[in-house]
Design a protein around this motif. Sequence first.
Motif, PDB file in Angstrom:
ATOM      1  N   VAL A   8       4.185  -8.707  11.881  1.00  0.00           N
ATOM      2  CA  VAL A   8       3.313  -8.555  10.718  1.00  0.00           C
ATOM      3  C   VAL A   8       3.208  -7.068  10.400  1.00  0.00           C
ATOM      4  N   LEU A   9       3.548  -6.722   9.165  1.00  0.00           N
ATOM      5  CA  LEU A   9       3.529  -5.320   8.751  1.00  0.00           C
ATOM      6  C   LEU A   9       2.114  -4.866   8.408  1.00  0.00           C
ATOM      7  N   ARG A  10       1.842  -3.642   8.700  1.00  0.00           N
ATOM      8  CA  ARG A  10       0.589  -3.040   8.248  1.00  0.00           C
ATOM      9  C   ARG A  10       0.704  -2.803   6.746  1.00  0.00           C
ATOM     10  N   PRO A  11      -0.354  -3.033   6.012  1.00  0.00           N
ATOM     11  CA  PRO A  11      -0.287  -2.907   4.547  1.00  0.00           C
ATOM     12  C   PRO A  11       0.194  -1.542   4.063  1.00  0.00           C
ATOM     13  N   SER A  49      -3.001 -12.194   2.364  1.00  0.00           N
ATOM     14  CA  SER A  49      -1.552 -12.299   2.546  1.00  0.00           C
ATOM     15  C   SER A  49      -1.032 -11.031   3.222  1.00  0.00           C
ATOM     16  N   HIS A  50      -0.098 -11.228   4.118  1.00  0.00           N
ATOM     17  CA  HIS A  50       0.530 -10.131   4.837  1.00  0.00           C
ATOM     18  C   HIS A  50       2.034 -10.247   4.672  1.00  0.00           C
ATOM     19  N   GLN A  51       2.709  -9.118   4.783  1.00  0.00           N
ATOM     20  CA  GLN A  51       4.163  -9.147   4.797  1.00  0.00           C
ATOM     21  C   GLN A  51       4.605  -9.336   6.232  1.00  0.00           C
ATOM     22  N   ILE A  52       5.543 -10.228   6.426  1.00  0.00           N
ATOM     23  CA  ILE A  52       6.059 -10.521   7.761  1.00  0.00           C
ATOM     24  C   ILE A  52       7.556 -10.282   7.745  1.00  0.00           C
ATOM     25  N   GLU A  94      13.656  -3.165   9.729  1.00  0.00           N
ATOM     26  CA  GLU A  94      14.449  -3.934  10.680  1.00  0.00           C
ATOM     27  C   GLU A  94      14.957  -3.051  11.811  1.00  0.00           C
ATOM     28  N   LYS A  95      15.353  -1.824  11.474  1.00  0.00           N
ATOM     29  CA  LYS A  95      15.837  -0.883  12.493  1.00  0.00           C
ATOM     30  C   LYS A  95      14.723  -0.575  13.492  1.00  0.00           C
TER      31      LYS A  95
END
Length: 87
Positions: free
Chosen positions: A26-29, A6-9, A40-41
């Motif tokens: 897709v965020l790096r862990p 699972s990744h944070q998007i 977001e910025k």
Amino acid sequence: MIKGISHQIIEITDTENKYYERALLVLRPEYASISREVLEKEAKKMLQKMDTLSSAKPKSVMLHRILLSLLFGAVGSLITVMIYSLS
């Protein structure tokens, strides 16, 4: 390919770009704990740096480049003829 990780998007719906309606990043862990506002910025900054598609450039810009290339070619030919005739 979908893996079982699972990744944070982060989804940006206001891209401020006339070509793209939204962006999914897709965020790096290691950066998943940073606040959403900061993420977001940074995402909006990155999206603002994106240039227009090269194939979507206005025809007037392409015509300008073609005419400029022809002009430089003509000047180069003229200089070559002048140098050749002087020798």
